[in-house]
Motif scaffolding. Structure first.
Motif: not given
Length: 225
Positions: A135-161
């Motif tokens: 992301k810093s060097d411009g090869r990607i413009r945004a970071i995301g994820f896909s998930a099927h478990d709410e606990k996992v998804a919420v934890r990733m969201i809360r990283t702030g990254w």
């Protein structure tokens, strides 16, 4: 890190997995070209999402050449199943080559389903290092994820990254098991964009407590990862 862009995506995206249905690359590339051309020029589709796992690389290898004339007009998202920095770096470069592009608008951790996967991604030497560097060097413009478990998804969201979360969001899942409620709340609190997965309510999910929820309760749908 570079700031993430603020983007509004269309309601529907292009079903890139469909490009991998037929194995003969020689005869099917023209069909892929026509499908993408029709999607962009006639239907005004501008969101394309693909992954190496779609047809063992076939989908992205066909999407790249087909999308080349329209690259500047579309939002291109891809994914990786790798959780270490080294493997994610290799996979990212392979995907960029296959898609014949110098950058991705969105790169996602594909199909997170367990906390130990999140641990691996966030640990020293984990894939998040590659994502943030890219992301810093411009090869990607945004970071995301896909998930099927709410606990996992919420934890990733809360990283702030992360900038986006792809999660099963539909009325049936929300109605039967409140699946998605915690994800939407966390995403709103942290300014994370939500991409709705399985809007047709296919599959068995887990809610915020980790309890499996089948939609509808007695079955009738088949889970497709």
């Amino acid at each position: 890190n570079n700031p993430s862009p603020t983007i509004t995506l269309p309601i529907l995206g292009f079903p890139s997995l469909s490009l991998a249905i037929y194995p003969n690359a020689t005869t099917q590339q023209p069909l892929a070209d026509r499908a993408v051309r029709h999607a962009v020029e006639t239907l005004s589709v501008s969101y394309f999402d693909v992954a190496p796992e779609y047809g063992d690389g076939i989908a992205q290898s066909r999407l790249g050449p087909a999308l080349r004339p329209y690259r500047s007009r579309v939002f291109l998202a891809a994914k990786t199943m790798y959780r270490t920095a080294i493997d994610a770096e290799i996979d990212l470069n392979h995907t960029l080559d296959a898609l014949t592009t110098e950058y991705l608008d969105l790169y996602q951790f594909h199909s997170l389903s367990a906390m130990d996967e999140v641990d691996a991604i966030l640990a020293p030497g984990g894939a998040m290092e590659t994502f943030r560097k890219a992301k810093s060097d411009g090869r990607i413009r945004a970071i995301g994820f896909s998930a099927h478990d709410e606990k996992v998804a919420v934890r990733m969201i809360r990283t702030g990254w992360v900038d986006t979360c792809m999660f099963p969001i539909n009325f049936a899942a929300y109605h039967y098991g409140k699946v998605g409620q915690k994800v939407l709340e966390a995403a709103s609190d942290h300014g994370v964009g939500v991409i709705a997965l399985k809007s047709g309510a296919k599959g068995r999910l887990t809610n915020a407590t980790g309890t499996p929820v089948t939609v509808p309760p007695k079955g009738g749908f088949r889970h497709i990862p």
